[in-house]
Design a protein around this motif. Sequence first.
Motif, short mmCIF file in Angstrom:
data_model
loop_
_atom_site.label_atom_id
_atom_site.label_comp_id
_atom_site.label_asym_id
_atom_site.label_seq_id
_atom_site.Cartn_x
_atom_site.Cartn_y
_atom_site.Cartn_z
N ASN A 70 0.87 -1.17 0.00
CA ASN A 70 0.00 0.00 0.00
C ASN A 70 0.91 1.23 0.00
OD1 ASN A 70 -2.85 -0.97 2.14
ND2 ASN A 70 -1.95 -1.98 0.39
N ILE A 71 0.81 2.06 -1.04
CA ILE A 71 1.68 3.23 -1.14
C ILE A 71 0.82 4.45 -1.46
CG2 ILE A 71 3.63 4.30 -2.32
CD1 ILE A 71 4.64 1.49 -3.02
N GLU A 72 0.78 5.39 -0.53
CA GLU A 72 0.04 6.62 -0.76
C GLU A 72 0.91 7.55 -1.60
OE1 GLU A 72 -3.09 9.06 1.90
OE2 GLU A 72 -1.07 8.99 2.74
N ILE A 73 0.47 7.81 -2.82
CA ILE A 73 1.34 8.50 -3.78
C ILE A 73 1.10 9.99 -3.86
CG2 ILE A 73 1.73 6.44 -5.19
CD1 ILE A 73 -0.41 7.51 -7.12
N GLY A 74 0.04 10.50 -3.20
CA GLY A 74 -0.12 11.94 -3.22
C GLY A 74 -1.55 12.39 -3.01
N PHE A 75 -1.74 13.65 -3.39
CA PHE A 75 -3.01 14.35 -3.21
C PHE A 75 -3.36 14.96 -4.56
CE2 PHE A 75 -4.94 16.68 0.70
CZ PHE A 75 -6.19 16.71 0.10
N PRO A 76 -3.74 14.13 -5.54
CA PRO A 76 -3.84 14.61 -6.92
C PRO A 76 -4.89 15.67 -7.16
CG PRO A 76 -4.71 12.37 -6.71
CD PRO A 76 -4.01 12.69 -5.43
N SER A 77 -5.90 15.77 -6.30
CA SER A 77 -6.91 16.80 -6.50
C SER A 77 -6.42 18.18 -6.07
CB SER A 77 -8.19 16.45 -5.72
OG SER A 77 -7.94 16.44 -4.32
N ALA A 78 -5.34 18.21 -5.29
CA ALA A 78 -4.84 19.48 -4.77
C ALA A 78 -3.50 19.89 -5.37
CB ALA A 78 -4.70 19.39 -3.24
N SER A 79 -2.86 18.97 -6.09
CA SER A 79 -1.52 19.24 -6.60
C SER A 79 -1.40 18.73 -8.03
CB SER A 79 -0.47 18.57 -5.72
OG SER A 79 0.78 18.48 -6.37
N GLN A 80 -1.00 19.61 -8.94
CA GLN A 80 -0.85 19.19 -10.34
C GLN A 80 0.27 18.17 -10.50
OE1 GLN A 80 -2.93 20.09 -12.91
NE2 GLN A 80 -1.87 18.46 -14.01
N ILE A 81 1.39 18.35 -9.75
CA ILE A 81 2.48 17.39 -9.87
C ILE A 81 2.05 16.02 -9.35
CG2 ILE A 81 3.57 17.95 -7.66
CD1 ILE A 81 6.27 17.48 -9.01
N ASP A 82 1.20 16.00 -8.30
CA ASP A 82 0.69 14.73 -7.81
C ASP A 82 -0.26 14.09 -8.83
OD1 ASP A 82 2.14 15.11 -5.55
OD2 ASP A 82 0.45 15.13 -4.16
N PHE A 83 -1.07 14.91 -9.49
CA PHE A 83 -1.96 14.40 -10.53
C PHE A 83 -1.13 13.81 -11.67
CE2 PHE A 83 -4.61 14.48 -14.26
CZ PHE A 83 -5.91 14.24 -13.81
N ASP A 84 -0.13 14.56 -12.13
CA ASP A 84 0.71 14.09 -13.24
C ASP A 84 1.50 12.84 -12.86
OD1 ASP A 84 -0.22 16.23 -14.70
OD2 ASP A 84 1.55 17.49 -14.32
N PHE A 85 1.95 12.80 -11.60
CA PHE A 85 2.70 11.63 -11.15
C PHE A 85 1.81 10.39 -11.13
CE2 PHE A 85 4.38 9.02 -7.54
CZ PHE A 85 5.55 8.61 -8.17
N THR A 86 0.57 10.56 -10.68
CA THR A 86 -0.38 9.44 -10.67
C THR A 86 -0.60 8.93 -12.08
OG1 THR A 86 -1.48 10.43 -8.75
CG2 THR A 86 -2.69 8.73 -9.94
#
Length: 565
Positions: A70-86
């Motif tokens: 289980n790996i929490e990879i980010g907060f994609p709704s709040a961060s563009q880099i997290d969205f792009d990384f996902t």
Amino acid sequence: MMLADPSKKYRRMYQRVDLPDRQWPNNEITKAPIWMSTDLRDGNQAIFEPMDMEQKFKMFQMLVKIGFKNIEIGFPSASQIDFDFTRKLIEENHIPDDVYIEVLVQARDHLIQRTFESLAGAKRAIVHIYNSNAPTFRQKVLNVDVAGAKQLAVNAASKVKEYAAQYPETEWVFQYSPECFSATELDVAKDVCDAVTEIWEASPSNKVILNLPATVEVSTPNVYADQVEWMHRNIARRDGVIISVHCHNDRGCGIAASELAIMAGADRVEGCVFGNGERTGNVDVAAIALNMYSQGVAPNLDFSNINEIIATVEECTGLPVHPRHPYAGDLVFTAFSGSHQDAIKKGFEFQKNEEIWDMPYLPIDPKDLGRDYDAVIRVNSQSGKGGIAYLLEANYNVVLPRRIQIEFSQTVQKRTDEEGTEITAQEIWKLFKETYVDTKDTHYSTKNYRLYDNNGKQVVELEVEVNGETQQLRGEGNGPISAMLDALQLPIDVLSYEERGISSGANAKALALVELQVKGTGKSAFGAGIHDNIVTSSIEAIIACTNRLIDQGVLSTDQVIAAAV
């Protein structure tokens, strides 16, 4: 000046738990929990400079290699880099089939929609929603009563279920966190959690994760364990729930709280590899896992090359691992006291023929973590390492990293043992250069080089002599060091690199220190370069270190010749 009277300013922020028949004090940890790494989310939002895409990807690969499922990879709704990384992980198929990626989202409709858009096409994913139900947050942050806080959770849970149905190709797991659980009334937390699991239809075949975070640590660990056990015994649909805990370290008790929570019924632990996170940090997963390991319980996480993990975490986060960190610190297996040294040496005499590890002062075998015994057996005395470091800094402005201090102190100790005399600062400096700098001419030696930019890439062209033969080498990279490694074409990685000035004025010199590791071996060595040009000193440090690896037999001369050809 005295501290103010605390009774006039502070109060207990948690509810006492009426649990006279508590069971956790009689329990033991006999198996590993489900581990969830939040290094890429909670850990990432707590560092000076959040990780870029390259660093996030490197960290993700490390977490997979350690064994996190289980790996929490980010907060994609709040961060563009997290969205792009996902999207990168999903579209480029970097996620192993047995790994669930997890993303966090606040209990807000438009953010939930954006979150599901980021996860489109994922094989397995955990959607983690949260809102606080604690009195302080209800009154001062959300401006809602208990019913209002519950409604936020219910609305969000319904929306998550609705959006998930639009992506049937993904195996969804839903997670809810009553933020600040440890400061929330237990009946309130239970009521909200039960409402969420009812909407999500939690069952043995449809597990839901309820995370009970000590978002801010407000009590001693035994109180938190009571709270977890109370929820474990009282929540509805317990057989359809995975109880997870997410402990922060505000009181310095995150590890103890997590361990007692496992004993109290928790199935899952969230944290960061070495404990970085908001304020004083999340719980330290490596410490809990290796605590289990040292008690004969398989942690299902692989820390057998802990130096490589340390190097990756330090590179990606910019945060150093403390030298006294349990298990991972540079100095935790080093005894400075003469009586400790004597006990350890005697312990090794008995340990050779024993299956069970039972050593004075060493609760775990350093070799299990990829460390050797050199710093344990041949440790510096109190007048050794400290004195060496002081003389080099005071006389030559050389501040050595701790790991090279430990290694070099053994070289100095050997010299003083052989000669039986006091060693001066000048002799220490000479010995340092003989050990780490002068090896730049033994197997490889650099005749000249040219460094230039080519469309944003650094290119290095070198003329080197390899075992007496002149060769022309060329390499490209993001900087001089990566270009140099590309030119050498040897199976080596950089574990650490430091540079600093060691003099000033017209005779200013730059010292470069590098630690290289041979891929697949776990073996590494240090090298140093000294020059008035920092690029030249860096290149000489890499060459010196490469030659030391050859001298130590970790790199073969055949590999060197093949790479040169």
